[in-house]
Design a protein around this motif. Structure first.
Motif, mmCIF file in Angstrom:
data_model
loop_
_atom_site.group_PDB
_atom_site.id
_atom_site.type_symbol
_atom_site.label_atom_id
_atom_site.label_comp_id
_atom_site.label_asym_id
_atom_site.label_seq_id
_atom_site.Cartn_x
_atom_site.Cartn_y
_atom_site.Cartn_z
ATOM 1 N N ALA A 85 0.815 -1.226 0.000
ATOM 2 C CA ALA A 85 0.000 0.000 0.000
ATOM 3 C C ALA A 85 0.844 1.269 0.000
ATOM 4 C CB ALA A 85 -0.965 -0.001 1.200
ATOM 5 N N LEU B 24 2.445 4.646 -1.686
ATOM 6 C CA LEU B 24 1.997 5.636 -2.671
ATOM 7 C C LEU B 24 3.145 6.056 -3.594
ATOM 8 C CD1 LEU B 24 -0.068 7.945 -0.265
ATOM 9 C CD2 LEU B 24 -0.977 6.188 -1.785
ATOM 10 N N SER C 77 -2.818 2.805 -7.888
ATOM 11 C CA SER C 77 -4.182 3.064 -8.357
ATOM 12 C C SER C 77 -5.138 3.418 -7.225
ATOM 13 C CB SER C 77 -4.697 1.822 -9.085
ATOM 14 O OG SER C 77 -4.606 0.704 -8.206
ATOM 15 N N TYR C 78 -4.622 3.669 -6.012
ATOM 16 C CA TYR C 78 -5.489 3.923 -4.856
ATOM 17 C C TYR C 78 -5.140 5.275 -4.231
ATOM 18 C CZ TYR C 78 -1.300 1.442 -3.379
ATOM 19 O OH TYR C 78 -0.004 1.027 -3.270
ATOM 20 N N THR C 79 -6.058 5.749 -3.390
ATOM 21 C CA THR C 79 -5.854 7.064 -2.762
ATOM 22 C C THR C 79 -5.104 6.905 -1.438
ATOM 23 O OG1 THR C 79 -7.885 6.926 -1.480
ATOM 24 C CG2 THR C 79 -8.071 7.842 -3.709
ATOM 25 N N LYS C 80 -4.656 8.047 -0.915
ATOM 26 C CA LYS C 80 -3.982 8.058 0.379
ATOM 27 C C LYS C 80 -4.934 7.542 1.467
ATOM 28 C CE LYS C 80 -1.232 10.945 3.427
ATOM 29 N NZ LYS C 80 -0.788 12.275 3.817
ATOM 30 N N GLU D 148 -7.422 5.364 1.115
ATOM 31 C CA GLU D 148 -7.571 3.905 1.000
ATOM 32 C C GLU D 148 -6.350 3.195 1.592
ATOM 33 O OE1 GLU D 148 -10.345 3.306 -2.971
ATOM 34 O OE2 GLU D 148 -8.306 4.037 -3.248
ATOM 35 N N LYS D 149 -5.183 3.768 1.334
ATOM 36 C CA LYS D 149 -3.948 3.231 1.913
ATOM 37 C C LYS D 149 -4.036 3.224 3.437
ATOM 38 C CE LYS D 149 0.371 4.902 3.489
ATOM 39 N NZ LYS D 149 1.459 5.873 3.509
ATOM 40 N N TYR E 95 -6.394 0.694 4.896
ATOM 41 C CA TYR E 95 -5.865 -0.669 4.832
ATOM 42 C C TYR E 95 -4.834 -0.908 5.941
ATOM 43 C CZ TYR E 95 -3.550 -4.829 2.865
ATOM 44 O OH TYR E 95 -3.013 -6.079 2.673
ATOM 45 N N GLU F 247 -7.150 -5.672 -15.511
ATOM 46 C CA GLU F 247 -6.758 -4.344 -15.987
ATOM 47 C C GLU F 247 -6.534 -4.363 -17.492
ATOM 48 O OE1 GLU F 247 -4.351 -2.194 -12.404
ATOM 49 O OE2 GLU F 247 -3.232 -3.204 -13.949
ATOM 50 N N SER G 151 2.139 5.337 -13.969
ATOM 51 C CA SER G 151 0.744 5.120 -13.563
ATOM 52 C C SER G 151 0.568 5.435 -12.082
ATOM 53 C CB SER G 151 0.357 3.662 -13.836
ATOM 54 O OG SER G 151 0.672 3.291 -15.145
ATOM 55 N N ASN G 152 1.020 6.613 -11.670
ATOM 56 C CA ASN G 152 0.908 6.986 -10.269
ATOM 57 C C ASN G 152 0.820 8.506 -10.106
ATOM 58 O OD1 ASN G 152 1.104 7.464 -7.571
ATOM 59 N ND2 ASN G 152 3.023 6.364 -7.249
ATOM 60 N N PRO G 153 -0.394 9.023 -9.870
ATOM 61 C CA PRO G 153 -0.566 10.480 -9.752
ATOM 62 C C PRO G 153 0.096 11.076 -8.500
ATOM 63 C CG PRO G 153 -2.601 9.309 -9.217
ATOM 64 C CD PRO G 153 -1.635 8.285 -9.722
ATOM 65 N N HIS G 154 0.396 10.242 -7.502
ATOM 66 C CA HIS G 154 0.961 10.758 -6.249
ATOM 67 C C HIS G 154 2.398 11.267 -6.408
ATOM 68 C CE1 HIS G 154 -2.486 9.078 -4.143
ATOM 69 N NE2 HIS G 154 -2.258 7.927 -4.728
ATOM 70 N N MET H 258 5.512 14.695 -4.821
ATOM 71 C CA MET H 258 6.643 14.452 -3.921
ATOM 72 C C MET H 258 7.798 15.407 -4.213
ATOM 73 S SD MET H 258 6.555 10.289 -3.832
ATOM 74 C CE MET H 258 8.270 10.167 -3.333
ATOM 75 N N VAL I 147 -3.329 -5.919 -4.413
ATOM 76 C CA VAL I 147 -3.332 -4.496 -4.063
ATOM 77 C C VAL I 147 -4.353 -4.290 -2.947
ATOM 78 C CG1 VAL I 147 -3.760 -2.163 -4.921
ATOM 79 C CG2 VAL I 147 -2.717 -3.859 -6.428
ATOM 80 N N LEU I 148 -3.911 -3.805 -1.807
ATOM 81 C CA LEU I 148 -4.779 -3.603 -0.634
ATOM 82 C C LEU I 148 -5.585 -4.880 -0.336
ATOM 83 C CD1 LEU I 148 -6.192 0.005 -1.419
ATOM 84 C CD2 LEU I 148 -4.036 -0.596 -0.311
#
Lengths: 314, 314
Positions: free
Chosen positions: A222, A224, A230-233, A235-236, A239, B6, B26-29, B33, B175-176
């Motif tokens: 999990a 970021l 593919s998940y939000t902060k 959701e992380k 979990y 996917e 594939s990671n908007p986060h 940073m 994932v999660l």
């Protein structure tokens, strides 16, 4: 098809040789082989005298990094008064770069790389090595690094039970395309004994807790900050908080297969990992180098003390 | 819960930057940073000038063994007339023992250890490295070793498609705690181009076929010589023959996640592995050392020729 669940091979059951404390080899085919080449150790039964080389081994300490396992072997040499910790020490697997192996008296230190498949190859060959060497009453301890869940960086976690990413104490082994479920319990009294050692050292926090074992470092844990996410902060965080609620105190990548294979082979086993960060606070390992180096010495110190105690040196 | 499938991120789709040929992250986060520490490479965006160090990279070659990747970098230096193959070459990741990395002109050579988790960590950090370095039109090739299925030892297999132990072209990413299915297709035209290179070299047999990717070396690959084995020789043979019938020509431990992650990142990718034995004949890797060394040079030779051709040096 529903996965098959295997029974745990406990130490109290008679081993294949009939002698208590001996390694249980769950493979009838090996007896028929004239030679056994442990390819990833670059050792073989026709080229190396296993009982002479390894027959006295009582403690096997394994960890991901080859450098760290060499440092541990040097540290143990000093602690057991079997050598100067500054002296160089020979790598028994010098003919390969897959794993590194060092021996100091009754202690064998081996690196296993990162992840379940990498440690699994090492464990297959280690168990065969101990069997061919006719070792008995062997304790195997993984000393590693991990991400903490809800505990301060630098804390040491002794694993009560390794769980999968669904928080279940199961390891899925695929055999001939079919899934077999194996138990990931670890030795309770050994965990307690190690926790007692930490109390006696009294230098850092140690807890007994569940350890989550994942198949990758980024998405599987999990994070970021991987190349794919593919998940939000939120959701992380959800979990990881659920993991904490389920009794999980750290996350690493080897404990499940380690527990499963040691169980099947009648080996007393423990997992002792330091946490390099608290995953509820972040993902990147950004502590200064010297802080991380000191953290990584903690499992070594704890296990070193445990071995000394068993050898009546404390 | 049924696993989610996917879509493949093809190269023809616009990448995040909007420029064709650029790495798709594939990671908007990551954009948010301030610093990105590639922990297992011991590199960071605030301490290293990524575009200056890696901006010209066009070919990335990866393989399990650090020694082999160094030897490959030295070989490529000679082939591209960028250095003497006997000269030592600096390891860019010298601050860690997790992976080793070497750069020779537009070629980056990196080791990835053994198994899906180990190569997955490396690929996350490699994809971020290429992105931060603003690289474009990068081809990534895994040059490895494998067990052959029904073909002579020493044959080279170019993977058409990586399949799991049930012979399906799928990679399961957790994932999660939930399973996502990813495609394991590889670049068809690239595989054909590599096969053509082998014909032009005309020194060893090369085939295009399916590659089975497993989570372990012993039970997962139906070996009879691990520490644990619960099946008969007949069951093993039946499984491997079924694999052959399904178009599988070799077995290794990294291709599925390699294909899946390269697909998602818009990287042209190939897997080129030599077979060290024919698994229909046995399990142990017992060929003489010099024979195995020569086998391991074959993927290097093939990929070296491919790179030279792309740089108009042949």
């Amino acid at each position: 098809m529903a996965p098959v669940t295997e029974n745990k091979k406990g130490q109290s059951e008679p081993s294949q040789s009939g002698e208590p404390g001996r390694i249980h080899l769950s493979n009838p085919h090996l007896e028929k082989m004239e030679e056994d080449i442990l390819y990833h150790f670059d050792l073989g039964t026709n080229t190396h005298d296993f009982p002479a080389l390894f027959g006295d081994v009582k403690f096997v300490c394994v960890g991901g990094s080859a450098w760290r396992m060499k440092a541990f072997a040097q540290y143990i040499a000093g602690e057991l008064k079997l050598g100067d910790p500054k002296d160089d020490i020979a790598n028994i697997c010098a003919g390969t770069d897959r794993y590194a192996m060092y021996k100091v008296g009754p202690v064998l230190a081996i690196s296993h790389g990162m992840g379940i498949p990498s440690i699994s190859i090492m464990l297959h060959e280690l168990i065969k090595l101990l069997y061919h060497s006719r070792c008995s009453d062997v304790t195997v301890i993984r000393i590693g690094t991990s991400g903490g869940v809800g505990i301060d960086p630098g804390s040491v976690v002794i694993t009560s039970q390794s769980v999968n990413p669904c928080f279940k104490p199961e390891f899925e082994q695929i055999v001939l395309g079919k899934t077999i479920i194996r138990s990931t319990e670890l030795d309770g009294p050994l965990a307690q004994e190690l926790a007692q050692c930490s109390q006696e050292i009294d230098e850092f926090t140690t807890v007994i807790g569940r350890t989550m074992c994942t198949l990758d470092f980024y998405e599987g844990q999990a994070r970021l900050d991987g190349a794919i996410c593919s998940y939000t902060k939120e959701e992380k965080t959800q979990y990881l908080k659920a993991a904490y609620e389920a009794g999980i105190r750290n996350i690493e990548m080897e404990s499940s297969v380690f527990a499963a294979m040691c169980n099947l082979s009648g080996l007393r086993a423990a997992v002792v990992c330091v946490t390099l960060l608290n995953r509820l606070d972040g993902d990147q390992i950004s502590s200064p180098h010297d802080v991380l180096v000191e953290y990584q010495q903690r499992p070594q110190k704890l296990v070193g003390y445990f071995i000394k105690k068993h050898m009546s040196l404390v």
